[in-house]
Design an enzyme around this catalytic site. Sequence first.
Site, PDB file in Angstrom:
ATOM      1  N   VAL A  12      -1.252   0.142   8.684  1.00  0.00           N
ATOM      2  CA  VAL A  12      -2.257  -0.848   8.287  1.00  0.00           C
ATOM      3  C   VAL A  12      -2.519  -1.843   9.416  1.00  0.00           C
ATOM      4  O   VAL A  12      -3.671  -2.112   9.779  1.00  0.00           O
ATOM      5  CB  VAL A  12      -1.792  -1.582   7.003  1.00  0.00           C
ATOM      6  CG1 VAL A  12      -2.673  -2.794   6.719  1.00  0.00           C
ATOM      7  CG2 VAL A  12      -1.829  -0.621   5.823  1.00  0.00           C
TER       8      VAL A  12
ATOM      9  N   PHE B 129      -6.996  -0.909   1.414  1.00  0.00           N
ATOM     10  CA  PHE B 129      -7.203   0.338   0.651  1.00  0.00           C
ATOM     11  C   PHE B 129      -7.322   1.569   1.544  1.00  0.00           C
ATOM     12  O   PHE B 129      -7.681   2.637   1.064  1.00  0.00           O
ATOM     13  CB  PHE B 129      -8.461   0.223  -0.216  1.00  0.00           C
ATOM     14  CG  PHE B 129      -8.390  -0.911  -1.208  1.00  0.00           C
ATOM     15  CD1 PHE B 129      -7.687  -0.781  -2.390  1.00  0.00           C
ATOM     16  CD2 PHE B 129      -9.009  -2.125  -0.940  1.00  0.00           C
ATOM     17  CE1 PHE B 129      -7.604  -1.833  -3.301  1.00  0.00           C
ATOM     18  CE2 PHE B 129      -8.935  -3.181  -1.835  1.00  0.00           C
ATOM     19  CZ  PHE B 129      -8.234  -3.037  -3.024  1.00  0.00           C
ATOM     20  N   LEU B 130      -7.061   1.428   2.856  1.00  0.00           N
ATOM     21  CA  LEU B 130      -7.242   2.587   3.743  1.00  0.00           C
ATOM     22  C   LEU B 130      -6.339   3.743   3.334  1.00  0.00           C
ATOM     23  O   LEU B 130      -5.293   3.536   2.720  1.00  0.00           O
ATOM     24  CB  LEU B 130      -6.989   2.205   5.207  1.00  0.00           C
ATOM     25  CG  LEU B 130      -5.593   1.768   5.669  1.00  0.00           C
ATOM     26  CD1 LEU B 130      -4.631   2.932   5.817  1.00  0.00           C
ATOM     27  CD2 LEU B 130      -5.702   1.037   6.982  1.00  0.00           C
TER      28      LEU B 130
ATOM     29  N   LYS C 211       0.515  14.686   3.719  1.00  0.00           N
ATOM     30  CA  LYS C 211      -0.839  15.229   3.570  1.00  0.00           C
ATOM     31  C   LYS C 211      -1.364  15.552   4.965  1.00  0.00           C
ATOM     32  O   LYS C 211      -0.760  15.150   5.967  1.00  0.00           O
ATOM     33  CB  LYS C 211      -1.755  14.259   2.829  1.00  0.00           C
ATOM     34  CG  LYS C 211      -2.054  12.969   3.559  1.00  0.00           C
ATOM     35  CD  LYS C 211      -3.081  12.187   2.753  1.00  0.00           C
ATOM     36  CE  LYS C 211      -3.469  10.917   3.461  1.00  0.00           C
ATOM     37  NZ  LYS C 211      -4.472  10.149   2.744  1.00  0.00           N
TER      38      LYS C 211
ATOM     39  N   THR D 289       0.968  -4.723   0.493  1.00  0.00           N
ATOM     40  CA  THR D 289       0.901  -4.579  -0.964  1.00  0.00           C
ATOM     41  C   THR D 289       2.094  -5.303  -1.571  1.00  0.00           C
ATOM     42  O   THR D 289       3.246  -4.922  -1.336  1.00  0.00           O
ATOM     43  CB  THR D 289       0.923  -3.073  -1.327  1.00  0.00           C
ATOM     44  OG1 THR D 289      -0.171  -2.437  -0.649  1.00  0.00           O
ATOM     45  CG2 THR D 289       0.805  -2.855  -2.818  1.00  0.00           C
TER      46      THR D 289
ATOM     47  N   CYS E   9       2.564   5.025  -0.124  1.00  0.00           N
ATOM     48  CA  CYS E   9       1.960   4.099  -1.097  1.00  0.00           C
ATOM     49  C   CYS E   9       2.121   4.503  -2.560  1.00  0.00           C
ATOM     50  O   CYS E   9       2.735   3.760  -3.327  1.00  0.00           O
ATOM     51  CB  CYS E   9       0.494   3.906  -0.753  1.00  0.00           C
ATOM     52  SG  CYS E   9       0.300   3.063   0.816  1.00  0.00           S
TER      53      CYS E   9
ATOM     54  N   ALA F 202      -5.286  19.849  -8.316  1.00  0.00           N
ATOM     55  CA  ALA F 202      -3.891  20.069  -8.688  1.00  0.00           C
ATOM     56  C   ALA F 202      -3.106  20.467  -7.447  1.00  0.00           C
ATOM     57  O   ALA F 202      -3.650  21.061  -6.517  1.00  0.00           O
ATOM     58  CB  ALA F 202      -3.813  21.164  -9.741  1.00  0.00           C
TER      59      ALA F 202
HETATM   60  P1  NAD Z   1       4.541   0.608   8.399  1.00  0.00           P
HETATM   61  O1  NAD Z   1       5.942   0.821   8.030  1.00  0.00           O
HETATM   62  O2  NAD Z   1       3.759   1.702   9.029  1.00  0.00           O
HETATM   63  O3  NAD Z   1       4.419  -0.663   9.346  1.00  0.00           O
HETATM   64  C1  NAD Z   1       5.051  -1.870   9.080  1.00  0.00           C
HETATM   65  C2  NAD Z   1       5.366  -2.513  10.419  1.00  0.00           C
HETATM   66  O4  NAD Z   1       5.880  -3.830  10.171  1.00  0.00           O
HETATM   67  C3  NAD Z   1       6.461  -1.794  11.205  1.00  0.00           C
HETATM   68  O5  NAD Z   1       5.971  -1.481  12.505  1.00  0.00           O
HETATM   69  C4  NAD Z   1       7.611  -2.801  11.289  1.00  0.00           C
HETATM   70  O6  NAD Z   1       8.342  -2.735  12.498  1.00  0.00           O
HETATM   71  C5  NAD Z   1       6.848  -4.104  11.157  1.00  0.00           C
HETATM   72  N1  NAD Z   1       7.668  -5.241  10.732  1.00  0.00           N
HETATM   73  C6  NAD Z   1       8.652  -5.272   9.814  1.00  0.00           C
HETATM   74  N2  NAD Z   1       9.161  -6.523   9.719  1.00  0.00           N
HETATM   75  C7  NAD Z   1       8.476  -7.278  10.594  1.00  0.00           C
HETATM   76  C8  NAD Z   1       8.539  -8.648  10.952  1.00  0.00           C
HETATM   77  N3  NAD Z   1       9.401  -9.466  10.381  1.00  0.00           N
HETATM   78  N4  NAD Z   1       7.701  -9.099  11.906  1.00  0.00           N
HETATM   79  C9  NAD Z   1       6.819  -8.256  12.503  1.00  0.00           C
HETATM   80  N5  NAD Z   1       6.715  -6.956  12.197  1.00  0.00           N
HETATM   81  C10 NAD Z   1       7.531  -6.478  11.255  1.00  0.00           C
HETATM   82  O7  NAD Z   1       3.813   0.129   7.054  1.00  0.00           O
HETATM   83  P2  NAD Z   1       2.307   0.382   6.611  1.00  0.00           P
HETATM   84  O8  NAD Z   1       2.173   1.772   6.106  1.00  0.00           O
HETATM   85  O9  NAD Z   1       1.395  -0.104   7.662  1.00  0.00           O
HETATM   86  O10 NAD Z   1       2.211  -0.575   5.348  1.00  0.00           O
HETATM   87  C11 NAD Z   1       2.170  -1.972   5.472  1.00  0.00           C
HETATM   88  C12 NAD Z   1       1.778  -2.552   4.129  1.00  0.00           C
HETATM   89  O11 NAD Z   1       0.451  -2.127   3.786  1.00  0.00           O
HETATM   90  C13 NAD Z   1       2.665  -2.098   2.976  1.00  0.00           C
HETATM   91  O12 NAD Z   1       2.773  -3.136   2.045  1.00  0.00           O
HETATM   92  C14 NAD Z   1       1.880  -0.953   2.372  1.00  0.00           C
HETATM   93  O13 NAD Z   1       2.162  -0.759   1.009  1.00  0.00           O
HETATM   94  C15 NAD Z   1       0.460  -1.437   2.546  1.00  0.00           C
HETATM   95  N6  NAD Z   1      -0.537  -0.364   2.613  1.00  0.00           N
HETATM   96  C16 NAD Z   1      -0.263   0.787   3.304  1.00  0.00           C
HETATM   97  C17 NAD Z   1      -1.219   1.782   3.374  1.00  0.00           C
HETATM   98  C18 NAD Z   1      -0.938   3.081   4.086  1.00  0.00           C
HETATM   99  O14 NAD Z   1      -1.701   4.041   3.864  1.00  0.00           O
HETATM  100  N7  NAD Z   1       0.092   3.179   4.917  1.00  0.00           N
HETATM  101  C19 NAD Z   1      -2.476   1.608   2.755  1.00  0.00           C
HETATM  102  C20 NAD Z   1      -2.737   0.411   2.105  1.00  0.00           C
HETATM  103  C21 NAD Z   1      -1.755  -0.563   2.035  1.00  0.00           C
END
Ligand code: NAD
Length: 449
Positions: A11, A152-153, A320, A121, A260, A252
């Site tokens: 994200v 929402f990506l 996926k 999230t 997520c 299916a």
């Molecule tokens: P990710 O694990 O890919 O990335 C999170 C990053 O945060 C990591 O690089 C980690 O090193 C960093 N991090 C952790 N603690 C930190 C801190 N204290 N300071 C700075 N950086 C720190 O996670 P993601 O998939 O990008 O998801 C992030 C959020 O977005 C989550 O809440 C997820 O539910 C939500 N989200 C994800 C997606 C998706 O498709 N991946 C889509 C929508 C929402």
Amino acid sequence: MNLSVVGTGYVGLVSGACFAELGNQVTCVDIDEEKIEGLRNGVMPIYEPDLEEIVERNYESGNLEFTTSLAEGVNNSDVIFIAVGTPSQEDGGADLSAVKAVAKVIAETMDEYKIIVDKSTVPVGTGDWVEEFIADNKVSDCDFDVVSCPEFLREGSAVSDTMHPDRVVIGTNDSKPAKILDELHQDFEAPILHTDRYSAEIIKYAANAFLATKISFINEIANICEAAGGNVEEVAAGIGSDHRISDKFLRAGVGFGGACFPKDTKAIVKTAAEHGYDFKVVNSVVEVNEQQKETMVNKLKTLLPNLTGKTISVLGLAFKPNTDDMREAPSRTVIKQLLEAGAEVKAHDPIAMDEAKEVFGDKIEYCETTEETITDTEAVLLVTEWDKFQDLDLEEVKDLLNKPIFIDGRNCYELEEMEEAGFIYHSVGRPTISADDLAATREVAAVTG
Ligand code: NAD
């Protein structure tokens, strides 16, 4: 606008790069030194179509910077996006430790008005916690606002989803941050929905829980089709053409995975329970999904009851296509079941091999090509529907396999072509092609000449 994005994962990196592409000055912050060092040297930590080019272009132009110093990010920006991970805890609730760590540094470093936007999230009420914590701990007497802007990506199309979102949700009751965030998002040309902060936080979980519900629903319909007769694809087309239902998310398969849906469904069940409510529908969605991941190996066992010492090929490991993300991937359950049954596993994924090695270590054999994977195995299991696995040379696959057993977890092939190619073929929610069917087809062919 000057922005910082804290957390440079799927994200944070994609959002930061896209905001930079639209002309903003963006500082991406992460605690992972290796990741930040890599990004400064052009090494992408994740695979997403088009991301590398955008990152490279904006890093070179100076619109995009990478740092491990959150203080630097806070000082450089008017708006701070929190995009750190919020993984599941043992009890299913969201682990907010990274969000809290970020809030602490913001409180310690900000010295002028900032808008703190939560993109991670997080359970309803987290914005209140962040606001109160920063108000109680800030060292400088400056003003700030906390807004919820859920993301929402979808992985695999993250850049395109970020550039062309269906909607942008801005959750705040205050007009000042709402106006600034409206301006920031206007280039995305998407409808902007203004809500209170609680509703914005719930919208994200409700959206994911609803989509996951559609998947588990159609998977259960598939299971009924298998038991009673019928073809889930025809059923899906029949119900999906009703615009109240829509044909999206009615494929299916072997169950949902990723970073997520699994964690967000569990988290909303947990949040509901904390507020004294038993969220029965989503609880069942989670349970159905766990069972669904086991269906492929269960089908294989009906054909090969004793898997001890047998080598099985697995195509697709990422949760996926078009991503290297292995989090909660159905392949993990499939391979665990195979290994527990005593089978040897050969596997291939076009992109996720490095991530898979971290998950499975030396318990399985990693192959460079589809052909190498399938060669001399007793059956092939297609788990992730990458394009290259949807277009296999079926004659060649059959020649390479020791037995013509094909278990398709994603309904990638037509029943007729599999029958013609001579496979014993099990897919999801569709009639199976058994050894008897093949024998009968050949007899008919022999009679008709
Ligand atoms: P990710 O694990 O890919 O990335 C999170 C990053 O945060 C990591 O690089 C980690 O090193 C960093 N991090 C952790 N603690 C930190 C801190 N204290 N300071 C700075 N950086 C720190 O996670 P993601 O998939 O990008 O998801 C992030 C959020 O977005 C989550 O809440 C997820 O539910 C939500 N989200 C994800 C997606 C998706 O498709 N991946 C889509 C929508 C929402």
